[in-house]
Design an enzyme around this catalytic site. Structure first.
Site, PDB file in Angstrom:
ATOM      1  N   HIS A 140      -7.530 -13.563   2.454  1.00 30.99           N
ATOM      2  CA  HIS A 140      -6.893 -12.743   3.484  1.00 30.99           C
ATOM      3  C   HIS A 140      -6.660 -13.513   4.778  1.00 30.99           C
ATOM      4  CE1 HIS A 140      -5.479  -8.643   3.930  1.00 30.99           C
ATOM      5  NE2 HIS A 140      -5.909  -8.627   5.180  1.00 30.99           N
ATOM      6  N   TYR A 155      -2.689  -9.080  16.562  1.00 29.73           N
ATOM      7  CA  TYR A 155      -2.356 -10.507  16.582  1.00 29.73           C
ATOM      8  C   TYR A 155      -1.872 -10.968  17.952  1.00 29.73           C
ATOM      9  CZ  TYR A 155      -2.903  -9.918  11.613  1.00 29.73           C
ATOM     10  OH  TYR A 155      -3.438  -9.621  10.383  1.00 29.73           O
ATOM     11  N   LYS A 158       0.833  -1.197   0.000  1.00 34.37           N
ATOM     12  CA  LYS A 158       0.000   0.000   0.000  1.00 34.37           C
ATOM     13  C   LYS A 158       0.872   1.253   0.000  1.00 34.37           C
ATOM     14  CE  LYS A 158      -4.091  -1.975   2.235  1.00 34.37           C
ATOM     15  NZ  LYS A 158      -5.008  -1.891   3.390  1.00 34.37           N
TER      16      LYS A 158
END
Length: 233
Positions: free
Chosen positions: A178, A213, A114
């Protein structure tokens, strides 16, 4: 008025077990009521709105990934799965990966993420050997993963591959590409990989994005061992 509203929300909304959306609706309704009926603008800064709960990413177990991968007999599809699970690439990053950015000699993959920023990924010993075989057999052109017409591979094709393999493996849940990236990050967290390295591998601008996470598991690029090196696939 503010204290009355706080007391009402506590007793009638929070203690009744209403969710975040209902709590916000109740507060907004009270604001409108006081403004229209009493011409009073409630200063709600002192009345904390419930925070949006960020959902935990859905991930596969190592066994589930191996089961899914074992259903794949197409070398190109195997490379796609390994780029997403072993390297944490997004679906679009797989499609946009240029052949010139896969440096076999240096054993690095340079991914344009990105914002047009590049990051380096360690493919590990096993994937490098798979890449050598893939390049020899498929001879990719501009794009490392090509479609049937030698152009860029489509994201929808990757989604179909993941869904089909999941079904063949008997995985009883909806899988999307994903999830392999989420699984990459979570499995690294479980193996004790530094958060900073996971952040760099995922291409996250801030460690805050990566820290989600840590809620799933409490447990330099070359230091980051590739997950695929611990698998017999």
């Amino acid at each position: 008025a503010g204290e009355l509203v706080k007391e009402f929300l506590q007793k009638q909304v929070l203690e009744s077990g209403y969710g975040r959306t209902s709590q916000n609706q109740a507060l907004s309704a009270l604001q409108n009521y006081y403004r229209i009926v009493y011409h009073i603008d409630l200063h709600t800064e002192a009345i904390p709105r419930p925070k949006h709960k960020q959902p935990l990413p859905k991930v596969l177990s190592e066994d589930e990934f191996v089961k899914m991968y074992s259903q794949c007999n197409n070398e190109k599809h195997q490379i796609i799965l390994k780029l997403m699970y072993g390297c944490g690439l997004r679906r679009n990053e797989v499609c946009n990966l240029k052949t010139e950015d896969v440096n076999i000699e240096r054993e690095l993959i340079f991914v344009k993420g990105k914002g047009g920023k590049y990051r380096a990924i360690n493919p590990g010993v096993r994937l490098i050997e798979d890449i050598k075989s893939y390049v020899k057999n498929y001879k990719p052109g501009t794009y490392f993963i090509e479609g049937q017409t030698k152009g860029k591979y489509s994201g929808s094709s990757i989604e179909k591959i993941v869904k089909r393999l999941a079904e063949k493996a008997g995985l009883k849940r909806h899988l999307h590409p994903h999830m392999l990236r989420h699984t990459f990050a979570t499995h690294h967290m479980e193996k004790g990989t530094e958060l900073r390295l996971i952040q760099e591998a995922l291409g996250h601008a801030s460690s805050k994005t990566t820290e989600i996470y840590t809620k799933v598991s409490r447990k330099s690029i070359k230091k980051m061992r590739n997950l695929l090196d611990d698998m017999e696939i």
